[in-house]
Design a protein around this motif. Structure first.
Motif, PDB file in Angstrom:
ATOM      1  N   LEU A  93     -98.581   2.643  -3.813  1.00  0.00           N
ATOM      2  CA  LEU A  93     -99.719   3.560  -3.791  1.00  0.00           C
ATOM      3  C   LEU A  93     -99.407   4.824  -4.589  1.00  0.00           C
ATOM      4  O   LEU A  93    -100.269   5.321  -5.330  1.00  0.00           O
ATOM      5  N   ALA A  94     -98.194   5.325  -4.484  1.00  0.00           N
ATOM      6  CA  ALA A  94     -97.814   6.526  -5.236  1.00  0.00           C
ATOM      7  C   ALA A  94     -97.831   6.262  -6.740  1.00  0.00           C
ATOM      8  O   ALA A  94     -98.196   7.136  -7.524  1.00  0.00           O
ATOM      9  N   SER A  95     -97.454   5.051  -7.126  1.00  0.00           N
ATOM     10  CA  SER A  95     -97.389   4.742  -8.561  1.00  0.00           C
ATOM     11  C   SER A  95     -98.763   4.740  -9.212  1.00  0.00           C
ATOM     12  O   SER A  95     -98.874   4.933 -10.420  1.00  0.00           O
ATOM     13  N   VAL A  96     -99.794   4.542  -8.429  1.00  0.00           N
ATOM     14  CA  VAL A  96    -101.146   4.528  -9.000  1.00  0.00           C
ATOM     15  C   VAL A  96    -101.933   5.797  -8.669  1.00  0.00           C
ATOM     16  O   VAL A  96    -103.088   5.920  -9.056  1.00  0.00           O
ATOM     17  N   GLU A  97    -101.271   6.730  -8.009  1.00  0.00           N
ATOM     18  CA  GLU A  97    -101.956   7.964  -7.610  1.00  0.00           C
ATOM     19  C   GLU A  97    -102.489   8.752  -8.801  1.00  0.00           C
ATOM     20  O   GLU A  97    -103.509   9.428  -8.716  1.00  0.00           O
ATOM     21  N   GLN A  98    -101.805   8.642  -9.922  1.00  0.00           N
ATOM     22  CA  GLN A  98    -102.211   9.384 -11.118  1.00  0.00           C
ATOM     23  C   GLN A  98    -103.493   8.841 -11.756  1.00  0.00           C
ATOM     24  O   GLN A  98    -104.070   9.473 -12.627  1.00  0.00           O
ATOM     25  N   TYR A  99    -103.934   7.679 -11.302  1.00  0.00           N
ATOM     26  CA  TYR A  99    -105.125   7.056 -11.872  1.00  0.00           C
ATOM     27  C   TYR A  99    -106.305   7.268 -10.931  1.00  0.00           C
ATOM     28  O   TYR A  99    -106.246   6.897  -9.769  1.00  0.00           O
ATOM     29  N   ASP A 100    -107.376   7.848 -11.458  1.00  0.00           N
ATOM     30  CA  ASP A 100    -108.534   8.138 -10.602  1.00  0.00           C
ATOM     31  C   ASP A 100    -109.684   7.151 -10.788  1.00  0.00           C
ATOM     32  O   ASP A 100    -110.745   7.317 -10.209  1.00  0.00           O
ATOM     33  N   GLY A 101    -109.466   6.136 -11.588  1.00  0.00           N
ATOM     34  CA  GLY A 101    -110.510   5.135 -11.820  1.00  0.00           C
ATOM     35  C   GLY A 101    -111.362   5.449 -13.027  1.00  0.00           C
ATOM     36  O   GLY A 101    -112.035   4.564 -13.556  1.00  0.00           O
ATOM     37  N   THR A 102    -111.342   6.710 -13.483  1.00  0.00           N
ATOM     38  CA  THR A 102    -112.112   7.083 -14.667  1.00  0.00           C
ATOM     39  C   THR A 102    -111.194   7.540 -15.807  1.00  0.00           C
ATOM     40  O   THR A 102    -111.687   7.880 -16.882  1.00  0.00           O
ATOM     41  N   ASP A 103    -109.898   7.574 -15.572  1.00  0.00           N
ATOM     42  CA  ASP A 103    -108.932   7.964 -16.592  1.00  0.00           C
ATOM     43  C   ASP A 103    -108.774   6.833 -17.621  1.00  0.00           C
ATOM     44  O   ASP A 103    -109.159   5.694 -17.349  1.00  0.00           O
ATOM     45  N   PRO A 104    -108.225   7.130 -18.787  1.00  0.00           N
ATOM     46  CA  PRO A 104    -108.117   6.104 -19.829  1.00  0.00           C
ATOM     47  C   PRO A 104    -107.390   4.826 -19.407  1.00  0.00           C
ATOM     48  O   PRO A 104    -107.824   3.730 -19.753  1.00  0.00           O
ATOM     49  N   MET A 105    -106.298   4.950 -18.652  1.00  0.00           N
ATOM     50  CA  MET A 105    -105.564   3.734 -18.287  1.00  0.00           C
ATOM     51  C   MET A 105    -106.366   2.879 -17.301  1.00  0.00           C
ATOM     52  O   MET A 105    -106.398   1.658 -17.435  1.00  0.00           O
ATOM     53  N   SER A 106    -107.016   3.495 -16.344  1.00  0.00           N
ATOM     54  CA  SER A 106    -107.862   2.736 -15.416  1.00  0.00           C
ATOM     55  C   SER A 106    -108.971   2.018 -16.181  1.00  0.00           C
ATOM     56  O   SER A 106    -109.259   0.846 -15.917  1.00  0.00           O
ATOM     57  N   LEU A 107    -109.573   2.724 -17.114  1.00  0.00           N
ATOM     58  CA  LEU A 107    -110.647   2.124 -17.901  1.00  0.00           C
ATOM     59  C   LEU A 107    -110.119   1.007 -18.795  1.00  0.00           C
ATOM     60  O   LEU A 107    -110.790  -0.020 -18.970  1.00  0.00           O
ATOM     61  N   LEU A 108    -108.921   1.179 -19.336  1.00  0.00           N
ATOM     62  CA  LEU A 108    -108.317   0.116 -20.140  1.00  0.00           C
ATOM     63  C   LEU A 108    -108.129  -1.142 -19.290  1.00  0.00           C
ATOM     64  O   LEU A 108    -108.466  -2.248 -19.719  1.00  0.00           O
ATOM     65  N   PHE A 109    -107.605  -0.990 -18.083  1.00  0.00           N
ATOM     66  CA  PHE A 109    -107.429  -2.129 -17.175  1.00  0.00           C
ATOM     67  C   PHE A 109    -108.780  -2.801 -16.903  1.00  0.00           C
ATOM     68  O   PHE A 109    -108.898  -4.024 -16.983  1.00  0.00           O
ATOM     69  N   THR A 110    -109.774  -1.990 -16.567  1.00  0.00           N
ATOM     70  CA  THR A 110    -111.093  -2.538 -16.237  1.00  0.00           C
ATOM     71  C   THR A 110    -111.684  -3.279 -17.426  1.00  0.00           C
ATOM     72  O   THR A 110    -112.202  -4.399 -17.282  1.00  0.00           O
ATOM     73  N   GLU A 111    -111.614  -2.672 -18.590  1.00  0.00           N
ATOM     74  CA  GLU A 111    -112.150  -3.312 -19.799  1.00  0.00           C
ATOM     75  C   GLU A 111    -111.410  -4.614 -20.104  1.00  0.00           C
ATOM     76  O   GLU A 111    -112.029  -5.606 -20.488  1.00  0.00           O
ATOM     77  N   ALA A 112    -110.093  -4.594 -19.949  1.00  0.00           N
ATOM     78  CA  ALA A 112    -109.311  -5.810 -20.229  1.00  0.00           C
ATOM     79  C   ALA A 112    -109.655  -6.916 -19.238  1.00  0.00           C
ATOM     80  O   ALA A 112    -109.815  -8.084 -19.635  1.00  0.00           O
TER      81      ALA A 112
END
Length: 185
Positions: A93-112
């Protein structure tokens, strides 16, 4: 053996294309990245894109898989350093805390993930990443005698993915960690 200056320039251009693709996927969406847009962002001509990659899809796939592999490796490090299953859940959970779902990496995951529903090659590469990650988590859980480690690893991985997806839609629930800790107790 030293590489030639031309080979070094080629590798640098290839890296610029991959970096540009990783930026453009979350900014524009997977299907809106064209050869022209990618070339402009990387500072090259469109023909250079196809010199280094067979298609824009190939650039996007490699960029996404590379970025996702890096995120999973960081999560892996935190997870495997944990001493108890509850600590491992907290680490995930801590490792993903930096991702808010709208940040670039979250969006990259979602798009992929979305693109993988239409692209068999991307689907296979993503499936390999997920399976490899779940296998490492399964092995760690088995060592720590968590019942049904493979099923538990699958649920943990899916829960983390789901939490990231939901974060982009609204606030989460502060009790998530408690529920996931209960899963491994």
């Amino acid at each position: 053996m030293a590489s030639s200056p031309a080979a070094a320039r080629g590798a640098e251009v290839r890296q610029r294309l991959l970096a540009a693709a990783a930026e453009l996927i979350p900014e524009r969406g997977w299907s809106a990245v064209s050869t022209r847009i990618l070339a402009e962002r990387a500072g090259v001509t469109p023909s250079v894109v196809h010199y280094h990659f067979p298609s824009v899809q190939a650039v996007l796939t490699e960029a996404a898989i590379t970025a996702m592999r890096q995120v999973l490796a960081a999560t892996d490090e935190l997870f495997t350093a944990a001493t108890t299953p509850a600590d491992a859940v907290d680490a995930m959970l801590a490792s993903v805390e930096q991702y808010d779902g709208t940040d670039p990496m979250s969006l990259l995951f979602t798009e992929a993930y979305l693109a993988a529903t239409r692209d068999e090659h991307l689907h296979d590469q993503l499936a390999t990443l997920v399976i490899d990650f779940r296998t490492r988590v399964t092995d760690w859980l088995a060592i720590h005698q968590v019942p049904e480690p493979a099923a538990t690893a699958a649920v943990l991985a899916a829960a983390i993915d789901g939490l990231l997806l939901h974060r982009g839609l609204g606030p989460g629930d502060d009790r998530t960690a408690t529920v996931l800790r209960r899963l491994v107790s």
